[in-house]
Design a protein around this motif. Structure first.
Motif, mmCIF file in Angstrom:
data_model
loop_
_atom_site.group_PDB
_atom_site.id
_atom_site.type_symbol
_atom_site.label_atom_id
_atom_site.label_comp_id
_atom_site.label_asym_id
_atom_site.label_seq_id
_atom_site.Cartn_x
_atom_site.Cartn_y
_atom_site.Cartn_z
ATOM 1 N N GLY A 1 0.801 -1.217 0.000
ATOM 2 C CA GLY A 1 0.000 0.000 0.000
ATOM 3 C C GLY A 1 0.831 1.264 0.000
ATOM 4 N N THR A 2 2.068 1.171 0.497
ATOM 5 C CA THR A 2 2.935 2.352 0.536
ATOM 6 C C THR A 2 3.394 2.775 -0.852
ATOM 7 O OG1 THR A 2 4.888 0.957 0.893
ATOM 8 C CG2 THR A 2 3.763 1.814 2.856
ATOM 9 N N ASP A 3 3.175 1.934 -1.851
ATOM 10 C CA ASP A 3 3.583 2.267 -3.218
ATOM 11 C C ASP A 3 2.588 3.205 -3.897
ATOM 12 O OD1 ASP A 3 5.756 0.589 -2.935
ATOM 13 O OD2 ASP A 3 4.739 -1.141 -3.830
ATOM 14 N N TYR A 4 1.462 3.457 -3.261
ATOM 15 C CA TYR A 4 0.400 4.254 -3.887
ATOM 16 C C TYR A 4 0.054 5.441 -3.005
ATOM 17 C CZ TYR A 4 -0.002 0.180 -6.873
ATOM 18 O OH TYR A 4 0.280 -0.824 -7.752
ATOM 19 N N SER A 5 0.127 6.634 -3.592
ATOM 20 C CA SER A 5 -0.089 7.854 -2.818
ATOM 21 C C SER A 5 -1.537 8.319 -2.818
ATOM 22 C CB SER A 5 0.789 8.982 -3.371
ATOM 23 O OG SER A 5 0.420 9.294 -4.715
ATOM 24 N N PHE A 6 -2.395 7.664 -3.574
ATOM 25 C CA PHE A 6 -3.785 8.121 -3.665
ATOM 26 C C PHE A 6 -4.440 8.091 -2.282
ATOM 27 C CE2 PHE A 6 -8.328 7.778 -4.380
ATOM 28 C CZ PHE A 6 -8.529 8.704 -5.397
ATOM 29 N N PRO A 7 -5.083 9.176 -1.876
ATOM 30 C CA PRO A 7 -5.676 9.219 -0.530
ATOM 31 C C PRO A 7 -6.903 8.311 -0.416
ATOM 32 C CG PRO A 7 -6.212 11.209 -1.760
ATOM 33 C CD PRO A 7 -5.243 10.455 -2.599
ATOM 34 N N HIS A 8 -6.697 7.180 0.233
ATOM 35 C CA HIS A 8 -7.781 6.212 0.389
ATOM 36 C C HIS A 8 -8.977 6.870 1.078
ATOM 37 C CE1 HIS A 8 -9.968 2.574 1.069
ATOM 38 N NE2 HIS A 8 -9.952 2.750 2.381
ATOM 39 N N GLY A 9 -10.156 6.587 0.557
ATOM 40 C CA GLY A 9 -11.383 7.147 1.108
ATOM 41 C C GLY A 9 -11.953 8.281 0.276
ATOM 42 N N THR A 10 -11.183 8.773 -0.696
ATOM 43 C CA THR A 10 -11.664 9.892 -1.510
ATOM 44 C C THR A 10 -12.853 9.475 -2.375
ATOM 45 O OG1 THR A 10 -9.531 11.015 -1.533
ATOM 46 C CG2 THR A 10 -11.029 11.495 -3.349
ATOM 47 N N VAL A 11 -12.735 8.356 -3.051
ATOM 48 C CA VAL A 11 -13.856 7.895 -3.883
ATOM 49 C C VAL A 11 -15.065 7.595 -3.006
ATOM 50 C CG1 VAL A 11 -14.646 6.063 -5.419
ATOM 51 C CG2 VAL A 11 -12.343 7.028 -5.708
ATOM 52 N N GLU A 12 -14.810 6.979 -1.862
ATOM 53 C CA GLU A 12 -15.918 6.665 -0.953
ATOM 54 C C GLU A 12 -16.596 7.938 -0.447
ATOM 55 O OE1 GLU A 12 -13.063 3.243 -0.975
ATOM 56 O OE2 GLU A 12 -12.889 5.430 -0.911
ATOM 57 N N VAL B 1 -18.904 9.153 -3.139
ATOM 58 C CA VAL B 1 -20.112 8.326 -3.211
ATOM 59 C C VAL B 1 -21.078 8.711 -2.093
ATOM 60 C CG1 VAL B 1 -20.999 5.979 -2.961
ATOM 61 C CG2 VAL B 1 -18.964 6.404 -4.364
ATOM 62 N N ARG B 2 -20.566 8.866 -0.882
ATOM 63 C CA ARG B 2 -21.429 9.202 0.273
ATOM 64 C C ARG B 2 -22.110 10.547 0.093
ATOM 65 N NH1 ARG B 2 -18.724 10.271 4.815
ATOM 66 N NH2 ARG B 2 -20.648 10.117 6.025
ATOM 67 N N LYS B 3 -21.415 11.485 -0.512
ATOM 68 C CA LYS B 3 -21.922 12.850 -0.625
ATOM 69 C C LYS B 3 -22.615 13.126 -1.965
ATOM 70 C CE LYS B 3 -20.367 14.075 3.402
ATOM 71 N NZ LYS B 3 -21.294 14.399 4.525
ATOM 72 N N GLY B 4 -22.716 12.121 -2.820
ATOM 73 C CA GLY B 4 -23.384 12.322 -4.106
ATOM 74 C C GLY B 4 -22.573 13.169 -5.073
ATOM 75 N N ILE B 5 -21.251 13.126 -4.947
ATOM 76 C CA ILE B 5 -20.352 13.886 -5.808
ATOM 77 C C ILE B 5 -19.951 13.003 -6.992
ATOM 78 C CG2 ILE B 5 -18.097 15.017 -5.953
ATOM 79 C CD1 ILE B 5 -18.348 15.533 -2.892
ATOM 80 N N THR B 6 -20.202 13.469 -8.204
ATOM 81 C CA THR B 6 -19.848 12.691 -9.378
ATOM 82 C C THR B 6 -18.340 12.560 -9.494
ATOM 83 O OG1 THR B 6 -21.813 13.415 -10.594
ATOM 84 C CG2 THR B 6 -19.991 12.554 -11.895
ATOM 85 N N VAL B 7 -17.855 11.347 -9.668
ATOM 86 C CA VAL B 7 -16.432 11.097 -9.883
ATOM 87 C C VAL B 7 -16.179 11.113 -11.387
ATOM 88 C CG1 VAL B 7 -14.515 9.494 -9.558
ATOM 89 C CG2 VAL B 7 -16.276 9.720 -7.782
#
Length: 320
Positions: free
Chosen positions: A201-212, A215-221
């Motif tokens: 997991g340390t190889d990836y800098s993408f902030p986990h939880g952003t897509v989630e 989704v929770r807030k109804g924000i189009t990805v």
């Protein structure tokens, strides 16, 4: 009044490739014709949302699109436009810096509207997180632009869930979209979900939880770079890996099986994700744009095993 930003899955046409070079050299009539051909192909593919930024081709992407709008009566009423601000290029002796100050937002949006030859944009996207950003200033500028009818909704690009939350605390209007780089090649957004509590997991800098969060807030990805810059559909690669070659072959095989195109398979792979990802197509080639029209059908036809096979083949190793 133009249609509002849709929350359902759709394709977006990304206009960054229009307008010629990134230099200060003026655009040509041939580049206006190229933009018109790209817009026409996008409309044929069922696309109605067109994505811009004030910096694309030094403003020329917006300008040639504005020429197309001026030459096509009635077009503006049938499409939606979004543009971005917040990045400054080659100013103050710096190659790049960010500016989401109140005055900069107002200035850059007005300049975009003039180039686009329109009175409003459907969505204003804040292009990059600005460490010096004051959320209250952003809210003031966005509120003024919305009150003036120049902006109908606000979105962000390249922001994490917490960064969106800080903005949303001040904004009166909801954040409607977050545009992120996402593709079968650029998979940090996906890898982060299965590599929680895993050494890789340390190889990836993408902030986990952003897509989630979206989704929770109804924000189009929204996904830019969605076609992986053509890597799996025929674009030459300087040094293709074994995984790249295997993925190219698999994409072609699935396209043949479905009777569709490789482009539709790649976009369908993104659209299969339950976050409701809306991929942006960045090519200016009309043929490649039309080749994307079957993406929604490809997503619907793709099995879970096929979706995972594409991912595992692209990563070159099994998932944990």
């Amino acid at each position: 009044m133009s249609p509002s930003l849709q929350s359902t899955q759709e394709l977006i046409y990304g206009c960054m490739g229009l307008g010629g070079s990134w230099s200060a050299e003026p655009y040509s009539s041939a580049q206006v014709d190229e933009a018109a051909a790209a817009v026409g192909a996008a409309l044929e593919a069922g696309i109605t949302l067109f994505d811009h930024a004030d910096i694309y081709r030094n403003g020329k992407a917006e300008a040639v699109f504005g020429e197309v709008l001026a030459q096509t009566p009635g077009l503006r009423a049938t499409i939606r436009l979004q543009t971005k601000c917040g990045i400054r290029l080659n100013e103050q002796g710096l190659g790049t810096y960010y500016d989401l100050s109140r005055d900069a937002i107002l200035e850059r949006v007005n300049e975009s509207l003039a180039r686009l030859r329109t009175d409003y944009v459907d969505v204003l996207m804040l292009h990059r997180p600005d460490p010096l950003m004051d959320p209250a200033e952003v809210a003031s500028a966005v509120g003024q632009l919305m009150a003036e009818g120049k902006v109908r909704a606000v979105g962000v690009s390249n922001m994490s869930g917490p960064q969106i939350e800080v903005l949303q605390d001040r904004l009166e209007a909801p954040v409607v979209a977050n545009q992120l780089e996402m593709s079968l090649l650029t998979r940090a957004w996906l890898e982060s979900t299965v590599l929680v509590n895993h050494a890789d997991g340390t190889d990836y800098s993408f902030p986990h939880g952003t897509v989630e969060h979206c989704v929770r807030k109804g924000i189009t990805v929204q996904a830019y770079g969605a076609l992986a810059r053509g890597l799996y559909t025929g674009a030459p690669a300087a040094t293709p890996t074994a995984a790249d070659s295997a993925t190219t072959a698999l994409v072609a095989a699935l396209a043949a099986e479905q009777g569709t195109t490789g482009e539709s398979i790649l976009l369908g792979w993104l659209m299969k994700h339950p976050a409701g990802i809306a991929p942006a197509i960045g090519t200016a080639n009309p043929g490649r744009i039309r080749a994307c029209a079957g993406a929604a059908a490809a997503a619907a036809a793709m099995t879970r095993a096929q979706w995972y096979r594409l991912w595992i083949t692209a990563r070159g190793s099994d998932i944990p």
